[in-house]
Structure formats: structure tokens, C-alpha cells
Design an enzyme around this catalytic site. Sequence first.
Site, short mmCIF file in Angstrom:
data_model
loop_
_atom_site.label_atom_id
_atom_site.label_comp_id
_atom_site.label_asym_id
_atom_site.label_seq_id
_atom_site.Cartn_x
_atom_site.Cartn_y
_atom_site.Cartn_z
N GLU A 162 13.05 17.31 49.56
CA GLU A 162 13.67 15.96 50.25
C GLU A 162 12.66 15.59 51.47
O GLU A 162 12.19 14.70 51.61
CB GLU A 162 14.98 15.66 50.51
CG GLU A 162 15.67 15.33 49.32
CD GLU A 162 16.26 16.50 48.57
OE1 GLU A 162 15.83 17.48 48.90
OE2 GLU A 162 16.54 16.34 47.19
N HIS A 181 28.12 14.14 45.83
CA HIS A 181 27.22 13.24 45.20
C HIS A 181 27.88 11.76 45.34
O HIS A 181 27.64 10.65 44.65
CB HIS A 181 26.99 13.38 43.74
CG HIS A 181 26.37 14.42 43.35
ND1 HIS A 181 26.68 15.92 43.45
CD2 HIS A 181 25.05 14.50 42.62
CE1 HIS A 181 25.82 16.53 42.91
NE2 HIS A 181 24.47 15.82 42.41
#
Lengths: 359, 341
Positions: free
Chosen positions: A75, A144
Site C-alpha cells: 500500500e 475489514h
Amino acid sequence: MTATHTRAAGPTASSGRTTTYREAMREALREALRTDQRVFLMGEDVGRYGGCFGVSLGLLEEFGPERVRDAPLSESAFVGAGIGAALAGMRPIVEIMTVNFSLLALDQILNNAATLLHMSGGQLPVPIVIRMTTGAGRQLAAQHSHSLEGWYAHIPGLRVLAPATLTDARHMLAPALADPDPVLIFEHGSLYNVSGVLPADAGPVDIGHAAVRRTGTDVSLITYGGCLPKALAAADDLASGGISAEVVDLRSLRPLDDATIGDSVARTHRAVVVDEGWRTGSLAAEISARLTEQHFYDLDAPVERVCSAEVPVPYARRLEQAALPQPDGIVAAARRSVGDLVAAGADAVERRPITGGPG
Amino acid sequence: MTSARTSRMPRPAARPNRQTAHRLALLESMLRVRRFEERCVELYSAARIRGFMHLYIGEEAVAVGVNEALTDDDAVVSTYREHGHALARGVPAEAIMAEMFGKVTGCSRGRGGSMHLFDAGRRFYGGNAIVGGGLPLAAGLALADRMTGLARVTCCFFGDGAFAEGEFHETANLAALWGLPLLLVCENNLYAMGTALARHQAQTDLALRAAGYGMVSWPVDGMDVLAVEDAARRAAEAVRAGAGPHFLEMRTYRFRAHSMYDPDRYRDRAEIEHWKERDPVEGLARRMRDAKELSDKARTALEDRLAAEVDRAVAAADQAPEEPVEDLLTYVTSPVEAIRP
């Protein structure tokens, strides 16, 4: 209040076509890739896989691997690379799977994207768009499911958007790409499958302003993103009980549109802020504070907040649903606000003491 | 492993110019950095420069040698120890000094200070004070060139400390995977702030580790400006020709502490003195004097010229206006007209 602010969310236009939030988003990406050669899409699984939520399905075949670019699970590197590419004149759209994972790129987003323009004395604007999913409701458990967009809304130098409707999903991307500064777009995971009629006359979204999705006179329900459908459902419920709720969709979390929020509360004199973030230090806290600062004498009741319980989002469906803002909680808060205390119930969810918070 | 790396080194297609004039230019550039920073020390002690300030003294050969190998079209991404990188890139001493004084004429209009020097016109992308934070950014600049077909090099400076950061490893993987035109210049000065290399790296041969990503990597004597320039030229030419990212481990040493706040208790005086014998500036000057390329008179004239240049920079910075407080919130976002044409 302009016409743009009050554009209806639903299929009020005479012509339009049925689509989903996911397809609307994909169409926006396709349009961006077609109309501007500087635009490219980069992220994990955006290419061959078609996007981990299926948003970019088919775009690789249409635009090729240079412009629909699968990135390693890195990321920080691929968000930072997007920032560098933006500095060099490209218009990258970077997709991060979820807001939880964006924390791995937080250094790049905060210390570079949000900061370079200022730190360079105006020399280095960063025209990047970063999209990510947010929110809970699909039993994905704590890593998540969080709603951290309020954290990003804390940061000067960023624009933070939350498309909640088909029209916004379809037409927010173009103005976001036109913005010379970094724009973060938060797509609530539970919205992708929402289908409806996309009005044919829908045009570019005014990303600087909130939208009144339903007009009302008794209480303002102020929300955004995945909580908008819940607030609209609560408004239906309230209407059947004789309470007229106005629903304000923030649409832009930074900057906040104080005028639209304030105008609504000045009419209804009561406010319920619905935010899937945790209550402590939340966007809801900021809006509540602003209403107190700017509209204290307009208010006939304390500002109510409906937020997520102060717990990492659990997996078990019953627990997960209990942790999240729900229409009945919004209804209860609105009723408390208008003084219908009996109907609201003494043990309403949102009056529970905070556990694990500062106090 | 060493032989494998050596065999992959590109040929020296364009050896650095060995003429006297060229050496003199390198010496002048290094001396400019040295004298500029020595003045910075005085100004810092006098509280004219504030904040964190990290000096480059001892490492001048790296910035000067590498920049010789770059063109104006190339990009440079730097760290918080970047006075030398900025000066070698051509950012005027006056703009840098004014920045450290927090003046409106500073190269970042007083918003950055010593650690955040920027010059978009010279493609100098600063000035990053997060260790390793500039690396992904540099990969992105290189990616843009790759996508638009521009034969440009993006050069990213970073220290040995950054080798412990994920951002180095993520970037190295990405750059090698995508064959990006990136020149990674690691300034291995043997200390990550106050922690010695062997105390912060499991394997201290950094070039060896970078080679593990499939990048051409080799170590360079970072105290010899000619060796630095030679290696940087070879690497930059290969990168420009499309050979993918290259990694140079510049073995160097900073003569001063990590920052002005650092009491430097973690290094032996003997170690510092040992490295000072390899002073890159005086080393080149000595070689040139021995080769009768630099007379005492010419050296004095050069020193006088540089002193005057630094004097002018300080005077100009001193007289420059302060940035008005009314402009506090400028440059947080772009002007509205830029958004809605």
C-alpha cells in the site's frame, strides 16, 4: 440553497436506466480512462481479477495493463507511486481494498499527499484520487470493517468524499479528478449491490456541497455514505408516526458544508447525526460541536448522535448489527430529539455508556 | 555475489571528464556546500536558523558527483539532510538560506525550513523528513516517465537508516518488477541517527541486499567525488536506456552529529578523525594541488568567491520580508479557480 443541493436521490427523472452502484462506479472509471490519457487506475487486483469488489471488471481488457495496473500488496509503495506520478503530471486513480489497509499507506497520504502543496510553498500540488471501501455489515470482522473516513476528514490538504447514491457514484469521479489536490473517495461496501434508476440527466456532482435527500420540518438527520439508506428508512418510519424528518447527505466530509447543515437545522431546530464511525472523536462529534458553536440558539434540543458501538466490529451477525447504527436507533434518537421520550424508550441503544473510551 | 554484480555493471560508456576545469568545478561545488553549511552552524548557534537542522559535511562528494550525472530534465527526491543535494542541483544558496530564515523568498516560502527544500522548476522534490518516505514518491515520478515515454531518470537519495523501513523494500520490489527508470542512491554513512549500521541491519552489505531485488547494485567509495560521478554516470545512462532501476551504495561518513541537537556520544573521536583523513573536499584539493592543477592563489580566490556568495545569501535572506500571517492558510489547498476553470 441551489437546485444542485436538492437534487433527488431517487428515480424522479422521467428517463433513466436501472443500474447498480458498482456499475455506476465502473462507468465513471471508464469515462475517466477514455477522456484523459493521463488517467490510470492502480491498485491490488484491479486488473486481471477485475477489482476485489468487481468495480473494475473488464477495464483491463479495454485499456490494457499499463493503464489498469495491478500493484503488489504494498500500500505504501503504490499509493506513494500514485503521488509521485501525480507530481509528474499524471492523473492516477489509486484503489485501496479497504480503509483498514489504507493505514499501511497513511504515511504517504498524510505526510506527502496532504502536505506537499503547503510544505513546498504552493509549488507541488498532488492531483491524485484515492478510492477505498469502508464500513461494516458483511461479517468481515474487525480488520475489514471499520469506518475511518473521519480520521482522513481531520487532515488539512485532503478532500474527502463519500458517494451514497447512484448519481454520486457515477458523477463524483470527474470533479474529483479535476481537483488539483488529493481527493479520497470512500465507497461503503454495502452499497455496491444497491440498484436503482440512474437519472439520464444526472450531471457532474457538486463535490463541495452537501445534498438534502429528503425535506422535512421537525428534525434533521445528518449522515453520509452507507448510513444514508438507513437514515432514509428511519425518516419513512418517523413519517408514519407523524414526525417529518429532513435527511442531509454530507457527501463531502472535508470540507464540511456548514451552510447546508446549518440551513437545515435552522428550519427543523433539531439534529441527529448518524455516523458509522465510533462516537469518540468522530465526525459526528465535529458536526455536533459545529452546530453548538454556530446554531446554539436555533436548537430546541441537544444534538443527538447515532454512531457505532465502541468495539472493534465483531464477526457474528447479531453482534455486528448491534454494533452499527440502525434505523430503529435513528428513529429513537429523533424521537428523543423532538421530545417523544416515551416512544424513544429509556434504555435506547445510543444512551448506553461508552465502554473502553475515555469516559 | 560480488562478481555477479560486477559482471552486470554497465560499461563506462561516457567516462567523466577528467579535465582540470571539470575537477575544479566539482571542487567548487563541494566547497560551496561545505562553506554554506559552516555558515549555517554559526547562524543556528545565533538562533537565526531554528528547528531541526541536519548537516551534510563529509558527504559532499555524493551529492555533487551524482548531480553531475543528471540532466536538468531528470528528477531528484531527497531527504531531510538535503542542503547539499539542493545546492548541487542548482537551487540558489539565497533561496535555501531564506527558507531557513522562514522568509517569503525561501524556496518553500517559509513553510518548509531546513528539512523541506523544494524547487519544482529544477525538478527537486525535496526535502522529505520521513525516513524512507521519499522512495515511493520517486517510484511514482519514474512511473510517470515510463508511461509517457520520457527518457528521464528519477534519482532518490536516502540513508542507510531507510533500509530498515518497509518503504524501501516495497519500492525496490515495485521498481524492479515494473522496470522503472529509478536511480536509488543510498548514502550509507554508517549511522541511522545514533545507531551504528551493525546495530540496525541484519546484513550490513546493502548493495548485496538490493541486488536481491534483481536490481543492478554496487558499492561506491562515497568519499571520492570522481568515483561517485563515474558510477552515477554509468548507472544513470543505463537507467535512461531502459535497463530498469539501479542501486548505488555510497559508502560515506558524516563528520558532524545527526542533527544540531545531537551530542554525538555514540561515536569514537578516533573513528571520526579516521574518516576526516578521507575528507572528500580536501582530498580532491590535495590531488589537484599535487598535480599542479590548483595553485594556492587559485584556491584562495575560490574561497573568497564562495565566502562572498554565502555572504550575499545571508544578507539577502536577512533583508527579505517575513511571510505575512494573513497568508497562514495559503497552499493548504489549491486556489478555487484552479478547481473550477
